[in-house]
Design an enzyme around this catalytic site. Sequence first.
Site, PDB file in Angstrom:
ATOM      1  N   SER A 135      31.215 103.492 -33.632  1.00 28.47           N
ATOM      2  CA  SER A 135      29.895 103.523 -34.251  1.00 28.47           C
ATOM      3  C   SER A 135      29.757 102.384 -35.260  1.00 28.47           C
ATOM      4  CB  SER A 135      29.652 104.901 -34.878  1.00 28.47           C
ATOM      5  OG  SER A 135      28.303 105.051 -35.267  1.00 28.47           O
ATOM      6  N   HIS A 177      25.752 104.155 -29.775  1.00 28.48           N
ATOM      7  CA  HIS A 177      24.942 105.346 -29.454  1.00 28.48           C
ATOM      8  C   HIS A 177      23.762 104.905 -28.573  1.00 28.48           C
ATOM      9  CE1 HIS A 177      27.093 107.596 -32.600  1.00 28.48           C
ATOM     10  NE2 HIS A 177      26.870 106.568 -33.400  1.00 28.48           N
ATOM     11  N   GLU A 204      27.737 106.562 -26.123  1.00 27.24           N
ATOM     12  CA  GLU A 204      28.722 107.394 -26.797  1.00 27.24           C
ATOM     13  C   GLU A 204      29.901 107.703 -25.868  1.00 27.24           C
ATOM     14  OE1 GLU A 204      26.634 110.794 -28.293  1.00 27.24           O
ATOM     15  OE2 GLU A 204      25.551 109.621 -29.811  1.00 27.24           O
TER      16      GLU A 204
END
Length: 272
Positions: A135, A177, A204
């Site tokens: 992330s 994401h 993800e």
Amino acid sequence: MPSPTIDGTQRGYVIPIGGAEEKIDNPEILSKFVELCGGKDAVITIIPTASQLDDTGTRYQQIFEEIGVKKAHSLPISERVDAQNEEYVKILEQSTGIFVTGGNQLRLSTILGGTPIAKTIRQLNAQGVHYAGTSAGAAIVSQHMITGGSTGIVPTEDGVNLAPGMGLINTIVLDQHFNQRNRLSRLLSAVSYNPFLIGVGLDEDTAAFITPDNEFTVVGSGAVTVVDPSNIEYSSMAEARTGDALTLLNLKVHILASGARYNITDRKAFTA
């Protein structure tokens, strides 16, 4: 630019992960990272700076220990003064792998940027130590880091916010994401500024394992979206007004699932 390598050495892998990677049932991405770092002899240093949760570092420490590493350290760097700590630098220098957690990428850049910790990460990766980030830890890999922007499909003149990243890779711009948060528009907006950049969108539980030779293999349950603007014929970015949709002609887009490969230097995709 990435830190220069030393003669006779190869740069370590750079492994951006799209977030929400599987950690318990089948931690494929984390296990492959550990294997690269030496398996049961691996020494992993975790940097949880992007997260504001107190247990993020210790949670990943436990995860890596359960996978079977020799040692996992978590450095509690929450302020810039912490990133000047010589003891933390010494711990980092003993690593065979560096793992940077998710959270807020602006916390990473504002706390780590220009500090001994950031410089050591770059130097170690140039000397062969592997870097993985999930992330926010993935976003900061690139020289131009996406920090926000529009959702949807159509790119706009003001559709992306950028800030300086760590620059472990300077030819791609990363988003994470990706499909889960509908981020194609902001990745397209980012590459429309300069066709030198390749856009890489990470779903993800999906990672790009980028080798020292600048080729990556997709690992995980989702896909990696690659936007190659190198042969773009026209972009309306220079003439667009704030909020205008953009015209982009002759973009090349690849959707790569697990096992597929992409050569960043040659800008070519390959099947598994």
